[in-house]
Design a protein around this motif. Structure first.
Motif, PDB file in Angstrom:
ATOM      1  N   TYR A  98      -6.725 -12.585  -9.403  1.00 41.65           N
ATOM      2  CA  TYR A  98      -5.343 -12.476  -8.912  1.00 41.65           C
ATOM      3  C   TYR A  98      -5.053 -11.173  -8.173  1.00 41.65           C
ATOM      4  O   TYR A  98      -3.939 -10.972  -7.701  1.00 41.65           O
ATOM      5  N   SER A 115      -5.464  -8.704  -4.934  1.00 41.76           N
ATOM      6  CA  SER A 115      -5.861  -8.874  -3.544  1.00 41.76           C
ATOM      7  C   SER A 115      -6.925  -7.873  -3.101  1.00 41.76           C
ATOM      8  O   SER A 115      -7.673  -8.118  -2.177  1.00 41.76           O
ATOM      9  N   LYS A 133       2.543  -9.544  -4.219  1.00 46.02           N
ATOM     10  CA  LYS A 133       1.607 -10.668  -4.137  1.00 46.02           C
ATOM     11  C   LYS A 133       0.753 -10.750  -5.400  1.00 46.02           C
ATOM     12  O   LYS A 133       0.566 -11.819  -5.971  1.00 46.02           O
ATOM     13  N   ASP A 134       0.230  -9.588  -5.824  1.00 51.64           N
ATOM     14  CA  ASP A 134      -0.629  -9.560  -7.011  1.00 51.64           C
ATOM     15  C   ASP A 134       0.138  -9.985  -8.262  1.00 51.64           C
ATOM     16  O   ASP A 134      -0.353 -10.779  -9.067  1.00 51.64           O
ATOM     17  N   GLN A 166       0.791 -13.719  -8.160  1.00 51.41           N
ATOM     18  CA  GLN A 166      -0.422 -14.473  -8.464  1.00 51.41           C
ATOM     19  C   GLN A 166      -0.713 -14.429  -9.969  1.00 51.41           C
ATOM     20  O   GLN A 166      -1.010 -15.435 -10.595  1.00 51.41           O
ATOM     21  N   TYR A 167      -0.593 -13.217 -10.538  1.00 48.01           N
ATOM     22  CA  TYR A 167      -0.868 -13.041 -11.963  1.00 48.01           C
ATOM     23  C   TYR A 167       0.065 -13.888 -12.826  1.00 48.01           C
ATOM     24  O   TYR A 167      -0.334 -14.465 -13.834  1.00 48.01           O
ATOM     25  N   GLU A 218       1.422 -16.653 -12.258  1.00 50.20           N
ATOM     26  CA  GLU A 218       1.397 -18.087 -11.977  1.00 50.20           C
ATOM     27  C   GLU A 218       1.399 -18.934 -13.254  1.00 50.20           C
ATOM     28  O   GLU A 218       2.109 -19.909 -13.361  1.00 50.20           O
ATOM     29  N   ASN A 228       6.692 -17.237  -8.514  1.00 43.61           N
ATOM     30  CA  ASN A 228       6.387 -16.939  -9.926  1.00 43.61           C
ATOM     31  C   ASN A 228       7.002 -15.609 -10.354  1.00 43.61           C
ATOM     32  O   ASN A 228       7.508 -15.460 -11.461  1.00 43.61           O
TER      33      ASN A 228
END
Lengths: 215, 173
Positions: free
Chosen positions: A40, A42, B94-95, B98-99, B101, B139
């Motif tokens: 996760y 980048s 973004k990170d 994503q985490y 999610e 998220n």
């Protein structure tokens, strides 16, 4: 559990020394700087500890604290304070100093960039008067700060001024077999790897950051 | 900034006696003045101390693994999110997006101190996000909304409107 490290990355010295010192059982995997271990994130980040549950730990200080905790040594407020100082005050100065000395060949400027944090460390050590940062024994904070400063303090050409307490403390921690083995594996004789590692890092911001939020 | 966070944290922990604070250096690092011991410096260090003081250790994680995860996101907050260069903010969002999610909170299903401090630290960014961007970081927006509605957390910060109904903005007929 599996620990991912890469050569030349000073943060990997921290976790490797911590794992050796605490004796926590763990597979060690050497990977390239560019390897994306944490799905996760980048940007490629190392070191990473992959736990049996599938959880990734990707900050070196949290990994070190985890090794100490599972071996029965819980961190206290004093240790936490050093870890936070390392992350927020020492690391930005170190990033700048490493960039200056390794990539630009400006050793005196690098020493100047570290002057503030190093004299703070000198004062704290002489005020505290113990063998190590927080006590008479080595704690997680000693390992983390020692490894962070290793690229500079182990270099005989590094002249940051008069720091008798810092030097004595650095030597004392460096006598530990775990620390010697870790620096041997990751840093020593691996100048080229350190350089590659630094080239992959974002260019540090030379000006002190604005305390206000940046938007 | 940090002092307001700590005062909100004290209230949300139900600590009756407010502590005395000062700040140090040009980055205004918070310092907790302690009458019966040495002072403590640093946002995370003080926040962890307050949680212990309030006898709420579960907010730091209930297992060694969860404690490490909490510690990691606390560290992330003060080293990656705070003073984040403008061009890096998108990567951080973004990170986190994503985490989060497959998670309700930063340490999984349990609300911890990491959520509180990340919420305080990211609030000024979320306030300025356009509706489309909140959609993009769906998220993260969901997590943010959970935390701002968590009992006792919001205090000094205004609520941020997060659209919970996704298809409402993405329908095209």
């Amino acid at each position: 559990m599996k620990l991912f490290i890469s050569e030349g990355n000073p943060h990997c010295v921290k976790v490797l020394a911590a794992v050796k010192l605490t004796g926590v059982k763990c597979d060690i995997s050497h990977v390239d700087h560019e390897e994306r271990v944490v799905p996760y994130l980048s940007r490629p980040t190392l070191p990473v500890l992959l736990l049996p549950s599938g959880t990734h730990l990707f900050t070196p200080n949290a990994i070190c604290q985890y090794f100490f905790e599972v071996s029965g040594q819980e961190a206290n407020s004093l240790c936490n304070q050093w870890l936070e100082w390392e992350g927020t005050e020492l690391q930005p100065a170190l990033a700048q100093a490493l960039h200056l000395s390794v990539l630009q060949g400006k050793a005196p400027e690098a020493a100047r960039a570290l002057q503030g944090p190093l004299s703070f460390l000198e004062q704290s050590l002489s005020k505290k008067g113990t063998q190590f940062l927080t006590a008479e024994e080595v704690k997680v904070a000693d390992i983390i700060l020692w490894a962070a400063l290793y690229p500079f303090m182990s270099d005989s050409n590094f002249m940051p001024g008069d720091l008798p307490q810092v030097r004595r403390w650095f030597e004392r921690v460096g006598l530990l077999e775990a620390c010697q083995a870790a620096s041997q594996t990751v840093i020593n004789g691996k100048g080229a790897a350190l350089k590659t590692f630094l080239q992959k890092q974002p260019v540090p911001h030379s000006q002190r950051r604005d305390p206000q939020p940046c938007n | 900034m940090a002092l307001r966070e700590l005062s909100s944290l004290e209230k949300s922990l139900g600590l009756k006696k407010p502590n005395k604070y000062s700040t140090q250096g040009e980055r205004k690092v918070p310092v907790l003045q302690n009458s019966n011991g040495p002072s403590l410096t640093g946002l995370v260090t003080i926040a962890v101390h307050l949680v212990q003081d309030a006898k709420r250790p579960e907010l730091l994680g209930v297992s060694a693994e969860q404690r490490a995860v909490v510690q990691q996101w606390l560290e992330f907050r003060v080293t990656k999110l705070d003073d984040c260069p403008r061009e890096e903010v998108k990567n951080v969002l973004k990170d986190l997006n994503q985490y989060l999610e497959d998670k309700v909170y930063l340490a999984g299903n349990d609300f911890t101190l990491a959520d509180t401090l990340m919420y305080y630290g990211i609030h000024h960014i979320m306030v300025d996000l356009a509706v489309q961007e909140k959609e993009k970081y769906v998220n993260l927006s969901r997590w943010f909304d959970h935390v701002q509605h968590y009992p006792g957390v919001r205090h000094h910060l205004p609520p941020v409107v997060v659209l919970r109904n996704r298809f409402y903005t993405s329908s095209h007929h």
